[in-house]
Motif scaffolding. Structure first.
Motif, PDB file in Angstrom:
ATOM      1  N   THR A   3       4.657 -16.243  -9.137  1.00 46.46           N
ATOM      2  CA  THR A   3       5.983 -15.899  -8.602  1.00 46.46           C
ATOM      3  C   THR A   3       6.537 -14.644  -9.272  1.00 46.46           C
ATOM      4  N   THR A   4       5.768 -14.058 -10.200  1.00 47.70           N
ATOM      5  CA  THR A   4       6.207 -12.819 -10.858  1.00 47.70           C
ATOM      6  C   THR A   4       6.070 -11.664  -9.872  1.00 47.70           C
ATOM      7  N   PRO A   5       7.141 -10.853  -9.720  1.00 47.47           N
ATOM      8  CA  PRO A   5       7.062  -9.795  -8.717  1.00 47.47           C
ATOM      9  C   PRO A   5       5.990  -8.746  -9.019  1.00 47.47           C
ATOM     10  N   ILE A   6       5.388  -8.245  -7.954  1.00 49.15           N
ATOM     11  CA  ILE A   6       4.457  -7.121  -8.062  1.00 49.15           C
ATOM     12  C   ILE A   6       5.214  -5.877  -7.614  1.00 49.15           C
ATOM     13  N   LEU A   7       5.266  -4.901  -8.508  1.00 50.96           N
ATOM     14  CA  LEU A   7       6.003  -3.669  -8.232  1.00 50.96           C
ATOM     15  C   LEU A   7       5.136  -2.725  -7.391  1.00 50.96           C
ATOM     16  N   VAL A   8       5.714  -2.226  -6.297  1.00 51.22           N
ATOM     17  CA  VAL A   8       5.011  -1.232  -5.481  1.00 51.22           C
ATOM     18  C   VAL A   8       5.811   0.062  -5.545  1.00 51.22           C
ATOM     19  N   ILE A   9       5.240   1.056  -6.191  1.00 50.19           N
ATOM     20  CA  ILE A   9       5.875   2.381  -6.283  1.00 50.19           C
ATOM     21  C   ILE A   9       5.513   3.150  -5.003  1.00 50.19           C
ATOM     22  N   GLY A  10       6.498   3.873  -4.473  1.00 51.61           N
ATOM     23  CA  GLY A  10       6.258   4.617  -3.217  1.00 51.61           C
ATOM     24  C   GLY A  10       6.172   3.682  -2.024  1.00 51.61           C
ATOM     25  N   ALA A  11       6.994   2.628  -2.063  1.00 49.59           N
ATOM     26  CA  ALA A  11       6.844   1.547  -1.075  1.00 49.59           C
ATOM     27  C   ALA A  11       7.308   1.925   0.325  1.00 49.59           C
ATOM     28  N   THR A  12       7.987   3.067   0.481  1.00 50.56           N
ATOM     29  CA  THR A  12       8.361   3.499   1.833  1.00 50.56           C
ATOM     30  C   THR A  12       7.325   4.479   2.393  1.00 50.56           C
TER      31      THR A  12
END
Ligand SMILES: NC(=O)c1ccc[n+]([C@@H]2O[C@H](COP(=O)([O-])OP(=O)(O)OC[C@H]3O[C@@H](n4cnc5c(N)ncnc54)[C@H](OP(=O)(O)O)[C@@H]3O)[C@@H](O)[C@H]2O)c1
Length: 280
Positions: A3-12
């Protein structure tokens, strides 16, 4: 699934959007970061760094064209306990002298966190979302790679690879080269785009055509010559051999350029009237 968030850089962006979508499909919690993303993040505003990193378990890392990966950002990620970084990189960066991406790989490898590097060939999506879009609409594309065959790869497949790597074990410390299922010359690729879009797309593979197209865009001669030298080095590598990395990692065949182009054309992406001059 954690349940730990996965960070997505440049997600747009073209790549990050697809990574986030595949993570969600796998049921992973996503923290979608960029200037316009759900969580604000700006490479040029250090105040945005800690809030995106704190509490993230893993991270998809990319830097937009022209922006380097800041070593301080990666060091902060390691300090805050981000346990695995998956970096978007590119094929042939040694030969082409892409110091920005070479440095990014080095920073990630030395960060002390687990890492995986995705060395991706030309994105299919260059033709409808990225830097070739205006050229396709204008009917002329110039890239000085002659007839060398390239491993055009669908970003949806890349997104799925990244999502798998971010949620599975066994990928730490590995660099994966990702290509599509066939290698095509730009002439062949443009013929496919032309056929499915119904728009004529003339390809120019020589250096002078590239210089002229780039000069018409107002780019400085020095920058154009740097590109010409990098593309000459890519050309010298010869035809790309398609690899089986994508099917091995996602368990299904990689999508062909034709399949990508047919779906993109069906979505209407090339219907708009051309508004810009040719540009690679
Ligand atoms: N094109 C290819 O064939 C190819 C092949 C291999 C590797 N690559 C590499 O892939 C990368 C480009 O990926 P892409 O096509 O997904 O990029 P993209 O579609 O241009 O997306 C860029 C992303 O970065 C964000 N962004 C822009 N400026 C930012 C800033 N100052 N701070 C924080 N976020 C910022 C954008 O969102 P916001 O506007 O919301 O901030 C967007 O989410 C480059 O590093 C390139 O070298 C490209």
């Amino acid at each position: 699934m954690s349940t730990t968030p996965i960070l997505v850089i440049g997600a747009t962006g073209s790549a990050g959007r697809r990574v986030a979508a595949h993570l969600r499909k796998l049921g992973a919690p996503v923290r979608a970061a960029s200037r316009r993303g759900a969580v604000p993040f700006d490479w040029h505003d250090r105040g945005t760094w800690e809030p995106v990193l704190r509490g993230a378990g893993r991270m998809f890392l990319m830097a937009p064209d022209g922006i380097p990966v800041d070593p301080d950002f990666v060091a902060l990620a390691a300090d805050l306990g981000v346990g695995h970084v998956v970096l978007l990189s590119s094929r042939a960066i040694e030969a082409m002298g892409d110091q920005r991406l070479l440095d990014a790989e080095d920073i990630v490898k030395k960060s002390g966190t687990a890492w995986t590097i995705l060395r991706v060939d030309w994105f299919d999506q260059n033709f409808d979302e990225g830097p070739f879009r205006a050229s396709v609409l204008a009917g002329e594309l110039a890239v000085p790679v002659g007839d060398c065959r390239q491993g055009f790869v669908d970003l949806d497949d890349v997104g799925e690879v990244a999502a798998r790597v971010l949620t599975e074990t066994g990928h730490a410390g590995r660099s994966y080269e990702l290509t599509g299922p066939q290698a095509l010359s730009f002439h062949e690729a443009c013929a496919v785009i032309e056929e499915v879009s119904g728009r004529p797309v003339r390809f120019h593979g020589g250096e002078d055509a590239y210089r002229a197209a780039q000069a018409a865009l107002g780019r400085p001669a020095e920058a154009i010559e740097r590109d010409v030298a990098a593309f000459a080095a890519l050309r010298a590598l010869g035809d790309t051999e398609p690899l089986d990395t994508v099917p091995r990692l996602i368990g299904r065949p990689a999508r062909s350029l034709r399949e990508y182009a047919a779906a993109a054309a069906a979505g209407g992406c090339w219907r708009r009237t051309p508004g810009a001059a040719a540009t690679p």
